[in-house]
Design an enzyme around this catalytic site. Sequence first.
Site, short mmCIF file in Angstrom:
data_model
loop_
_atom_site.label_atom_id
_atom_site.label_comp_id
_atom_site.label_asym_id
_atom_site.label_seq_id
_atom_site.Cartn_x
_atom_site.Cartn_y
_atom_site.Cartn_z
N ALA A 133 0.85 -1.19 0.00
CA ALA A 133 0.00 0.00 0.00
C ALA A 133 0.89 1.24 0.00
O ALA A 133 2.06 1.18 0.39
CB ALA A 133 -0.91 0.00 1.22
N GLU A 192 3.68 -5.87 7.45
CA GLU A 192 3.00 -4.80 8.18
C GLU A 192 3.44 -4.63 9.63
O GLU A 192 3.52 -3.51 10.14
CB GLU A 192 1.47 -5.02 8.14
N GLY A 234 -0.36 -5.09 0.98
CA GLY A 234 -1.61 -5.03 0.23
C GLY A 234 -1.53 -5.70 -1.12
O GLY A 234 -2.54 -6.16 -1.67
N GLU A 253 -2.13 -9.29 -0.40
CA GLU A 253 -3.55 -9.40 -0.02
C GLU A 253 -4.44 -9.34 -1.25
O GLU A 253 -5.45 -10.06 -1.35
CB GLU A 253 -3.91 -8.29 0.97
#
Length: 259
Positions: free
Chosen positions: A66, A135, A112, A115
């Site tokens: 992200a 993360e 992300g 994910e």
Amino acid sequence: MKFNNILIDDSTSTAIVTINRPSKLNALNSETIQELHEAFKALEEKKSVQVIILTGSGEKAFVAGADISEFADYSEKKGGKLSAKGHAILFDFVENLSKPIIAAVNGFALGGGLELAMACHFRVASHNARMGLPEVSLGVIPGYGGTQRLPQLIGKGRALELIMTAGMVDVERALDYGLVNHVVSQEELIEFCKKMASKISNNSPVAISYAIKAVNAGFKNSNGYDEEIKAFGACFGTEDFKEGTSAFLEKRKASFPGK
């Protein structure tokens, strides 16, 4: 469809969606997440498209995570809203799309990015792919489904190890874990995914959409067997079922109308 951060080729029954932010290693910012939502929604509604391949531009990254610069100063409330919105418009949306999405993972798929790949229906990786959820090294946890989908795919113990160490796995370990279905060279990646898409496209799109729904139900707080029974019965009322069974009995190739 014109976007700032993604490219779309929907000229055939296999659409290719490319996240196109190579200078940022295709990191997901809010604009890109919104554009992906709009693209997948439009492709789901486009009858001529049967399968979607999702990849990243360049040779270095599928999606390297992200865009941290967007949320580094968020409050608890804003952080929660960020996660909830991401689930709703992209990650859960992708998982529940009625058309199959193949993640063509080239290079880094981190945070992300991993994910997003895990939300797709299955994954094919190039030899240079590296995957992980870093993360916790930033003082946060995976917030776009990583704590749920990773254990579903590779098991609780392996998932917790990967999350808690914030480490990466190479494609050999990802294949061994069941995180990816296939590993090919970077040069072969898209063509391999196209061949997989072609095999999928030979089958009933209606039945495939029901299969996606039934499989997903087994990983939620609902009874997957009940959903399977309901979906199985519903197939009998489709034109695809009539065509598929007729073609089998007549010893010919089926031509599914997608209804």
